[in-house]
Write a protein that holds these residues in place. Sequence first.
Motif, PDB file in Angstrom:
ATOM      1  N   ALA A 128     -54.128  26.394  17.718  1.00 36.32           N
ATOM      2  CA  ALA A 128     -54.619  26.217  16.615  1.00 36.32           C
ATOM      3  C   ALA A 128     -54.567  27.413  15.766  1.00 36.32           C
TER       4      ALA A 128
ATOM      5  N   SER B 136     -53.132  31.930  11.455  1.00 38.05           N
ATOM      6  CA  SER B 136     -53.679  33.270  11.894  1.00 38.05           C
ATOM      7  C   SER B 136     -52.791  33.691  13.154  1.00 38.05           C
TER       8      SER B 136
ATOM      9  N   ASP C 199     -61.012  37.576  14.458  1.00 42.04           N
ATOM     10  CA  ASP C 199     -61.556  36.236  14.198  1.00 42.04           C
ATOM     11  C   ASP C 199     -62.690  36.337  13.290  1.00 42.04           C
TER      12      ASP C 199
ATOM     13  N   ASN D 266     -62.121  33.085  11.072  1.00 40.51           N
ATOM     14  CA  ASN D 266     -61.316  31.968  11.447  1.00 40.51           C
ATOM     15  C   ASN D 266     -62.173  31.166  12.503  1.00 40.51           C
TER      16      ASN D 266
ATOM     17  N   VAL E 102     -62.139  28.062  13.833  1.00 37.24           N
ATOM     18  CA  VAL E 102     -61.443  27.101  14.970  1.00 37.24           C
ATOM     19  C   VAL E 102     -60.908  27.979  16.073  1.00 37.24           C
ATOM     20  N   HIS E 103     -60.043  28.679  15.593  1.00 38.81           N
ATOM     21  CA  HIS E 103     -59.502  30.024  16.653  1.00 38.81           C
ATOM     22  C   HIS E 103     -60.680  30.756  17.216  1.00 38.81           C
TER      23      HIS E 103
ATOM     24  N   THR F  82     -53.112  26.897  12.174  1.00 37.28           N
ATOM     25  CA  THR F  82     -53.727  27.428  10.831  1.00 37.28           C
ATOM     26  C   THR F  82     -53.278  28.580  10.275  1.00 37.28           C
TER      27      THR F  82
END
Length: 118
Positions: free
Chosen positions: A22, A28, A88, A93, A95-96, A26
């Motif tokens: 992910a 990252s 994160d 971020n 999701v991550h 995305t």
Amino acid sequence: MARSAALAWWAATACWFLGTLAGRLTGSHTEITGAVPLPVAVLVFALCAGLWALLVYGAYRGLKGARVVLAVAGGLAIVGLVAQLVGDVVTRNLVHGGLFLAALVLAGAGFTLMFRDR
């Protein structure tokens, strides 16, 4: 090693794999992982997750030395997950970070259950 510890480690491995994927999707990622094409990155991530799962399986089956290697590598992995989570939080971020937080909790549970008295 208890079955519940192995399941926690395997679930942490799945969360790490999905979180890393992910993060790659995305945007990252670091300069090093950004330079690698997506199919190659997915293959490397899957290979790392598979090797980790084999190490957990070896410890689960009682392979001599696998539990010690898993303890050392697992401790380093937990430190790495904490470092990723800090990044994160700074970059927001979700999701991550969410998948890596789940991996951190499950890895901590696997580590704790691995050394629990039976």
